[in-house]
Write a protein that holds these residues in place. Structure first.
Motif, short mmCIF file in Angstrom:
data_model
loop_
_atom_site.label_atom_id
_atom_site.label_comp_id
_atom_site.label_asym_id
_atom_site.label_seq_id
_atom_site.Cartn_x
_atom_site.Cartn_y
_atom_site.Cartn_z
N TRP A 20 5.04 22.04 -33.74
CA TRP A 20 5.06 23.32 -33.76
C TRP A 20 3.96 24.19 -32.86
CZ3 TRP A 20 9.17 24.95 -35.42
CH2 TRP A 20 10.14 24.43 -36.62
N PRO A 21 2.88 23.77 -32.88
CA PRO A 21 1.93 24.46 -32.00
C PRO A 21 2.25 24.54 -30.44
CG PRO A 21 0.70 22.78 -33.02
CD PRO A 21 2.03 22.72 -33.37
N LEU A 22 3.17 23.69 -29.95
CA LEU A 22 3.52 23.55 -28.47
C LEU A 22 4.27 24.97 -28.09
CD1 LEU A 22 4.02 19.82 -27.74
CD2 LEU A 22 2.08 21.42 -27.19
N PHE A 23 5.06 25.29 -29.20
CA PHE A 23 6.18 26.35 -29.04
C PHE A 23 5.52 27.71 -28.79
CE2 PHE A 23 8.89 23.70 -32.24
CZ PHE A 23 9.45 23.00 -30.82
N TRP A 24 4.12 27.69 -29.47
CA TRP A 24 3.62 28.94 -29.12
C TRP A 24 2.53 28.96 -27.81
CZ3 TRP A 24 -1.65 31.13 -29.80
CH2 TRP A 24 -1.63 32.43 -29.96
N LEU A 80 -7.77 25.36 -27.88
CA LEU A 80 -8.87 24.86 -28.92
C LEU A 80 -8.85 25.41 -30.30
CD1 LEU A 80 -11.89 23.76 -29.15
CD2 LEU A 80 -12.52 25.91 -28.33
N PHE A 81 -8.34 26.99 -30.25
CA PHE A 81 -8.14 27.40 -31.68
C PHE A 81 -7.04 26.91 -32.47
CE2 PHE A 81 -10.49 31.08 -29.67
CZ PHE A 81 -11.80 31.00 -30.39
N LEU A 82 -5.92 26.52 -31.81
CA LEU A 82 -4.87 25.85 -32.60
C LEU A 82 -5.40 24.43 -33.10
CD1 LEU A 82 -1.74 26.65 -30.40
CD2 LEU A 82 -2.25 27.49 -32.67
N GLY A 83 -6.11 23.71 -32.12
CA GLY A 83 -6.62 22.41 -32.73
C GLY A 83 -7.57 22.73 -33.98
N SER A 85 -11.41 12.90 -40.00
CA SER A 85 -11.79 11.96 -38.77
C SER A 85 -11.24 11.77 -37.42
CB SER A 85 -12.00 10.47 -39.42
OG SER A 85 -10.63 10.10 -39.99
N PHE A 86 -9.95 12.34 -37.66
CA PHE A 86 -8.99 12.56 -36.65
C PHE A 86 -8.76 13.94 -36.08
CE2 PHE A 86 -7.37 9.09 -39.20
CZ PHE A 86 -7.92 8.08 -38.35
N THR A 87 -8.59 14.33 -34.82
CA THR A 87 -8.54 15.54 -34.60
C THR A 87 -7.30 15.79 -33.27
OG1 THR A 87 -9.85 17.35 -33.09
CG2 THR A 87 -10.12 15.00 -32.40
N GLN A 88 -7.01 17.02 -33.27
CA GLN A 88 -5.75 17.40 -32.49
C GLN A 88 -6.04 18.23 -31.30
OE1 GLN A 88 -2.18 18.65 -34.30
NE2 GLN A 88 -2.56 17.39 -36.13
N ILE A 89 -7.56 18.34 -31.37
CA ILE A 89 -7.76 19.50 -30.29
C ILE A 89 -7.81 19.01 -28.79
CG2 ILE A 89 -10.42 20.59 -29.48
CD1 ILE A 89 -10.92 20.79 -32.45
N CYS A 127 0.35 14.42 -26.94
CA CYS A 127 -0.48 15.06 -28.06
C CYS A 127 -0.35 13.85 -29.24
CB CYS A 127 -0.08 16.19 -28.49
SG CYS A 127 -0.67 17.48 -27.20
N SER A 128 0.76 13.56 -29.44
CA SER A 128 1.00 12.58 -30.61
C SER A 128 0.43 11.05 -30.39
CB SER A 128 2.43 12.55 -30.75
OG SER A 128 2.98 13.60 -31.36
N SER A 129 0.66 10.84 -29.09
CA SER A 129 -0.30 9.71 -28.35
C SER A 129 -1.66 9.46 -28.78
CB SER A 129 0.10 9.24 -27.17
OG SER A 129 1.71 9.08 -27.15
#
Length: 154
Positions: free
Chosen positions: A12-16, A34-37, A48-52, A89-91
């Motif tokens: 979902w964050p990619l759509f925005w 950065l803020f979405l992450g 322990s895992f990040t999407q940033i 991002c998923s990888s």
């Protein structure tokens, strides 16, 4: 849950992030990524895992893209770009999990994660043309309104 494929929802964050970065540029894409992450990481249970990193890099990349004059090509372009970014991002997120749990010696436990990545890439690319084009129009019409409000306020 009706917008899912094989039990996986789109990223979902990619759509925005895509239309916002295309309109406002790379630096704003980096900041919004950065803020979405940060928001997504604060909502997740495992800290322990990040999407940033993925969202920041996608925000930078999206800001470098130009707006296409052909709307038909632009719609399919949104789907392709979001599919590539979703895979990236998923990888990155998957590799963080894989590296942290490398000592488990049973790599076959992570094979369903690869299936989830490809399902997410598919559903994100399928929905992106519709949502990104709508958000692009919304962000584009509201771009100059902050200057108008400041002008009227003076």
């Amino acid at each position: 849950n009706w917008l899912e494929f094989l039990g996986v929802q789109p990223y979902w964050p990619l759509f925005w992030l895509l239309p916002w970065s295309m309109i406002y540029g790379s630096f704003d894409g980096l900041i919004i990524g950065l803020f979405l992450g940060l928001i997504l990481d604060s909502l997740s249970l495992d800290s322990s895992f990040t999407q940033i990193p993925g969202l920041v890099l996608c925000g930078l990349w999206f800001g470098k893209l130009s707006v296409s004059n052909n709307t038909f090509v632009g719609h399919f372009r949104y789907g392709l770009i979001c599919s590539i970014a979703s895979f990236f991002c998923s990888s990155l997120y998957f590799f963080q999990i894989l590296i942290k749990n490398w000592s488990d010696h049973n790599i076959f436990l992570y094979l369903p994660g690869i299936q989830n990545i490809f399902a997410q890439v598919f559903i994100t690319g399928l929905i992106a043309p519709l949502l990104c084009s709508l958000l692009f129009r919304l962000f584009q019409t509201s771009k100059g309104r902050d200057k108008l409000i400041r002008f009227i306020g003076k």
